[in-house]
Enzyme design. Structure first.
Site, PDB file in Angstrom:
ATOM      1  CB  SER A  29      -0.916   0.017   1.227  1.00  0.00           C
ATOM      2  OG  SER A  29      -1.888  -0.982   1.147  1.00  0.00           O
ATOM      3  CG  HIS A  60      -2.721  -2.071  -3.519  1.00  0.00           C
ATOM      4  ND1 HIS A  60      -1.807  -3.092  -3.326  1.00  0.00           N
ATOM      5  CD2 HIS A  60      -2.987  -1.562  -2.293  1.00  0.00           C
ATOM      6  CE1 HIS A  60      -1.551  -3.201  -2.031  1.00  0.00           C
ATOM      7  NE2 HIS A  60      -2.256  -2.288  -1.386  1.00  0.00           N
ATOM      8  CG  HIS A  82      -5.218  -6.913  -0.058  1.00  0.00           C
ATOM      9  ND1 HIS A  82      -5.135  -5.955  -1.041  1.00  0.00           N
ATOM     10  CD2 HIS A  82      -4.117  -6.740   0.717  1.00  0.00           C
ATOM     11  CE1 HIS A  82      -4.036  -5.229  -0.870  1.00  0.00           C
ATOM     12  NE2 HIS A  82      -3.402  -5.696   0.193  1.00  0.00           N
ATOM     13  CE1 TYR A  84      -8.614  -5.059   1.627  1.00  0.00           C
ATOM     14  CE2 TYR A  84      -6.795  -5.995   2.867  1.00  0.00           C
ATOM     15  CZ  TYR A  84      -7.300  -5.028   2.019  1.00  0.00           C
ATOM     16  OH  TYR A  84      -6.471  -4.036   1.538  1.00  0.00           O
ATOM     17  CD  GLU A  85      -8.751  -6.096  -2.915  1.00  0.00           C
ATOM     18  OE1 GLU A  85      -9.154  -5.316  -3.799  1.00  0.00           O
ATOM     19  OE2 GLU A  85      -7.626  -6.618  -2.915  1.00  0.00           O
ATOM     20  CB  ALA A 112       1.542  -0.257   4.473  1.00  0.00           C
ATOM     21  CG  MET A 209      -4.950  -6.261   6.904  1.00  0.00           C
ATOM     22  SD  MET A 209      -6.221  -5.068   6.463  1.00  0.00           S
ATOM     23  CE  MET A 209      -6.331  -4.122   8.003  1.00  0.00           C
ATOM     24  CB  SER A 210      -0.536  -8.164   2.293  1.00  0.00           C
ATOM     25  OG  SER A 210       0.575  -7.419   2.771  1.00  0.00           O
ATOM     26  CG  ASN A 233      -0.881   2.584  11.282  1.00  0.00           C
ATOM     27  OD1 ASN A 233      -0.836   2.301  10.090  1.00  0.00           O
ATOM     28  ND2 ASN A 233      -1.337   1.754  12.204  1.00  0.00           N
ATOM     29  CG  HIS A 245      -5.945   2.948   3.156  1.00  0.00           C
ATOM     30  ND1 HIS A 245      -5.147   1.851   3.434  1.00  0.00           N
ATOM     31  CD2 HIS A 245      -5.773   3.194   1.829  1.00  0.00           C
ATOM     32  CE1 HIS A 245      -4.553   1.445   2.339  1.00  0.00           C
ATOM     33  NE2 HIS A 245      -4.896   2.234   1.346  1.00  0.00           N
TER      34      HIS A 245
END
Length: 272
Positions: A29, A60, A82, A84-85, A112, A209-210, A233, A245
């Site tokens: 990201s 992306h 991802h 989550y998509e 990230a 998340m990746s 963060n 985000h």
């Protein structure tokens, strides 16, 4: 899935115009601008690759970029699919499997991440020493794929020799580089403070998340992996700041130049 991998491989090989990349670089990201460092770039939109999806997440881009970096021919994946998509683990790992089918043996993955280790503030570059997969997914579930090991050894998932190289390059180029354990969760929600405390107790230094599903698929194909997280963060509960985000994108963009110098030096130092 094997047919999908072959179709994607055939389409990309036809578009490479005889170029033979030896290194793949996955851009997380906000890290897409790294692809702009690639010289003599040839760009292949995901819309022209069977089985590839256009990413829905800001930061992306959705293209492969092949060209020269650090004296090597590289293939950059600018944009992930991802889980989550709504994608399966197989779809998430499709680009990595395609890299392997193209004959690429080394993959550098960036992402990230949220900082769990209090010492890793926003802007920290963290070399991934190991990961913990809490996504609930695994791309190796199901029939064994051609060219993959059924039970890959994950002891050295993030190649020791590549990590030594990364540390040397960071020292030579005066780039601050931390090292720690990455924990992969499914998302798309950011973690609760209680979940972040769990991550810390389990030994995670950063959370995202990746990456983990890609590394599992890569190791099953015998590829050498190196991972670098950009801590964008502090994870929930580490600070009182609300997570979003846009903040991820802003910090990734600021650190992108340093990460680009680091990646270029690593690629230059590779023995491929």
């Amino acid at each position: 899935m094997q047919a999908d991998v072959q179709a994607a491989t055939d389409a990309v090989r036809a578009r490479l115009q005889g170029r033979v990349p030896t290194v793949a670089i996955v851009l997380g990201s906000g890290l897409g601008p790294l692809a702009d460092q690639v010289a003599d770039a040839l760009r292949i939109p995901y819309t022209e690759i069977p089985g590839f999806y256009v990413p829905t997440v800001p930061g992306h881009k959705g293209e492969l970029v092949c060209g020269n970096l650090g004296g090597k021919t590289v293939l950059c994946q600018s944009g992930r699919f991802h889980a989550y998509e709504g994608h399966s683990a197989d779809v998430t790992a499709l680009p990595v499997r395609m890299f392997g089918a193209l004959g690429i043996t080394t993959i550098l993955l960036t992402n990230a991440a949220g900082g769990v280790n209090p010492a890793f503030g926003p802007g920290t570059l963290m070399l991934i020493s190991d990961h913990i997969n809490l996504t609930g997914r695994n791309p190796l579930v199901g029939p064994q794929r051609e060219g993959e090991t059924r039970f890959p050894d994950m002891t050295n998932a993030y190649d020791k020799e590549l990590r030594v190289l990364a540390k040397r390059v960071a020292e030579e180029r005066k780039i601050a580089l931390a090292e720690g354990v990455y924990m992969g969760l499914l998302g798309p929600t950011y973690e609760t403070p209680a979940e972040v405390r769990m991550v810390a107790k389990l030994g995670g230094d950063a959370v995202g998340m990746s990456t983990v599903l890609e590394v599992i698929a890569a190791r099953a194909r015998g590829m050498r992996c190196l991972g670098i997280s950009t801590v964008t963060n502090a994870a929930a509960g580490i600070s009182d700041q609300e997570l979003n985000h846009n903040e991820v994108m802003e910090v990734a963009a600021k650190v992108g130049k340093e990460l680009g110098r680091l990646v270029e030096g690593i690629v230059e130092g590779l023995r491929t």
